[in-house]
Design a protein around this motif. Structure first.
Motif, short mmCIF file in Angstrom:
data_model
loop_
_atom_site.label_atom_id
_atom_site.label_comp_id
_atom_site.label_asym_id
_atom_site.label_seq_id
_atom_site.Cartn_x
_atom_site.Cartn_y
_atom_site.Cartn_z
N MET A 163 0.83 -1.21 0.00
CA MET A 163 0.00 0.00 0.00
C MET A 163 0.87 1.26 0.00
O MET A 163 0.56 2.23 -0.71
CB MET A 163 -0.94 0.01 1.21
N SER A 164 1.94 1.23 0.76
CA SER A 164 2.84 2.39 0.81
C SER A 164 3.48 2.64 -0.55
O SER A 164 3.57 3.78 -1.02
CB SER A 164 3.92 2.18 1.87
N ARG A 165 3.91 1.58 -1.20
CA ARG A 165 4.51 1.72 -2.53
C ARG A 165 3.48 2.20 -3.54
O ARG A 165 3.78 3.03 -4.41
CB ARG A 165 5.15 0.40 -2.97
N ILE A 166 2.27 1.68 -3.44
CA ILE A 166 1.19 2.12 -4.34
C ILE A 166 0.89 3.58 -4.12
O ILE A 166 0.65 4.33 -5.07
CB ILE A 166 -0.07 1.24 -4.14
N ALA A 167 0.92 4.03 -2.86
CA ALA A 167 0.63 5.43 -2.55
C ALA A 167 1.58 6.37 -3.28
O ALA A 167 1.16 7.44 -3.77
CB ALA A 167 0.70 5.66 -1.04
N PHE A 168 2.85 6.00 -3.38
CA PHE A 168 3.80 6.84 -4.11
C PHE A 168 3.45 6.93 -5.60
O PHE A 168 3.55 7.98 -6.22
CB PHE A 168 5.24 6.33 -3.93
N GLU A 169 3.02 5.81 -6.18
CA GLU A 169 2.58 5.82 -7.58
C GLU A 169 1.34 6.69 -7.76
O GLU A 169 1.22 7.41 -8.74
CB GLU A 169 2.30 4.40 -8.07
N CYS A 170 0.42 6.59 -6.81
CA CYS A 170 -0.80 7.40 -6.87
C CYS A 170 -0.46 8.89 -6.88
O CYS A 170 -1.03 9.66 -7.67
CB CYS A 170 -1.71 7.10 -5.69
N GLU A 171 0.44 9.27 -6.03
CA GLU A 171 0.85 10.67 -5.98
C GLU A 171 1.53 11.09 -7.29
O GLU A 171 1.26 12.16 -7.81
CB GLU A 171 1.79 10.92 -4.80
N ALA A 172 2.38 10.23 -7.82
CA ALA A 172 3.08 10.54 -9.07
C ALA A 172 2.10 10.72 -10.22
O ALA A 172 2.29 11.57 -11.09
CB ALA A 172 4.10 9.46 -9.39
N THR A 208 -11.29 5.51 -17.02
CA THR A 208 -10.53 6.14 -18.09
C THR A 208 -9.17 5.46 -18.24
O THR A 208 -8.82 4.56 -17.47
CB THR A 208 -10.31 7.64 -17.80
N GLU A 209 -8.40 5.94 -19.20
CA GLU A 209 -7.03 5.44 -19.39
C GLU A 209 -6.21 5.62 -18.12
O GLU A 209 -5.34 4.80 -17.81
CB GLU A 209 -6.36 6.18 -20.55
N LYS A 210 -6.49 6.69 -17.37
CA LYS A 210 -5.76 6.96 -16.14
C LYS A 210 -5.91 5.80 -15.14
O LYS A 210 -4.97 5.45 -14.44
CB LYS A 210 -6.29 8.26 -15.54
N ASP A 211 -7.09 5.22 -15.09
CA ASP A 211 -7.32 4.09 -14.19
C ASP A 211 -6.50 2.88 -14.59
O ASP A 211 -5.95 2.19 -13.74
CB ASP A 211 -8.82 3.74 -14.16
N PHE A 212 -6.40 2.64 -15.88
CA PHE A 212 -5.62 1.49 -16.34
C PHE A 212 -4.12 1.73 -16.15
O PHE A 212 -3.37 0.80 -15.89
CB PHE A 212 -5.97 1.14 -17.78
N LYS A 213 -3.70 2.98 -16.25
CA LYS A 213 -2.28 3.28 -15.99
C LYS A 213 -1.94 2.99 -14.53
O LYS A 213 -0.91 2.40 -14.23
CB LYS A 213 -2.00 4.74 -16.34
N LEU A 214 -2.85 3.38 -13.62
CA LEU A 214 -2.62 3.10 -12.20
C LEU A 214 -2.74 1.60 -11.93
O LEU A 214 -1.94 1.03 -11.17
CB LEU A 214 -3.58 3.90 -11.33
N ALA A 215 -3.69 0.93 -12.55
CA ALA A 215 -3.83 -0.52 -12.36
C ALA A 215 -2.55 -1.24 -12.80
O ALA A 215 -2.12 -2.19 -12.14
CB ALA A 215 -5.04 -1.04 -13.15
N GLU A 216 -1.96 -0.78 -13.87
CA GLU A 216 -0.71 -1.39 -14.34
C GLU A 216 0.40 -1.21 -13.31
O GLU A 216 1.15 -2.15 -13.02
CB GLU A 216 -0.30 -0.77 -15.68
N ALA A 217 0.50 -0.03 -12.73
CA ALA A 217 1.51 0.23 -11.70
C ALA A 217 1.24 -0.64 -10.47
O ALA A 217 2.18 -1.20 -9.88
CB ALA A 217 1.52 1.71 -11.32
N ILE A 218 -0.01 -0.77 -10.09
CA ILE A 218 -0.39 -1.60 -8.94
C ILE A 218 -0.01 -3.05 -9.20
O ILE A 218 0.56 -3.72 -8.33
CB ILE A 218 -1.89 -1.44 -8.62
N GLU A 219 -0.32 -3.54 -10.38
CA GLU A 219 0.02 -4.93 -10.73
C GLU A 219 1.52 -5.16 -10.61
O GLU A 219 1.95 -6.20 -10.10
CB GLU A 219 -0.45 -5.25 -12.15
#
Length: 96
Positions: free
Chosen positions: A42-51, A78-89
């Motif tokens: 979750m902490s690592r994901i949070a950094f991606e979310c902020e970025a 939107t595409e933004k959601d899939f970009k974040l999903a990719e980072a989460i994966e």
């Protein structure tokens, strides 16, 4: 940002087998070995979310992380959601 059609979302989800589309968002649930590993992800994901300046609706119960993504300003996925999903994966995959 324009919301994707249901057909486009379902097509994109073929690349994301852990994710489902319902209630106008894409959703996934990830189980970790313990709370520490879950919180670390979750902490690592949070950094991606902020970025990406894009933040999920998520919950954590012990070792389970549940995530829902949609772009509220576009009232849909939107595409933004899939970009974040990719980072989460990527983060979750490395964690395993």
């Amino acid at each position: 940002m324009t919301p994707l059609s249901k057909e486009d979302i379902e097509k994109k989800l073929l690349r994301f087998p852990d994710w489902e589309y319902y209630d106008n968002a894409i959703h996934a649930e990830f189980e970790f070995d313990n709370f520490k590993d879950c919180f670390s992800a979750m902490s690592r994901i949070a950094f991606e979310c902020e970025a990406l300046n894009h933040h999920p609706d998520w919950t954590n119960v012990y070792n389970v992380l549940t995530i829902s993504l949609s772009t509220h300003s576009a009232n849909g996925v939107t595409e933004k959601d899939f970009k974040l999903a990719e980072a989460i994966e990527f983060i979750v995959e490395v964690q395993e």
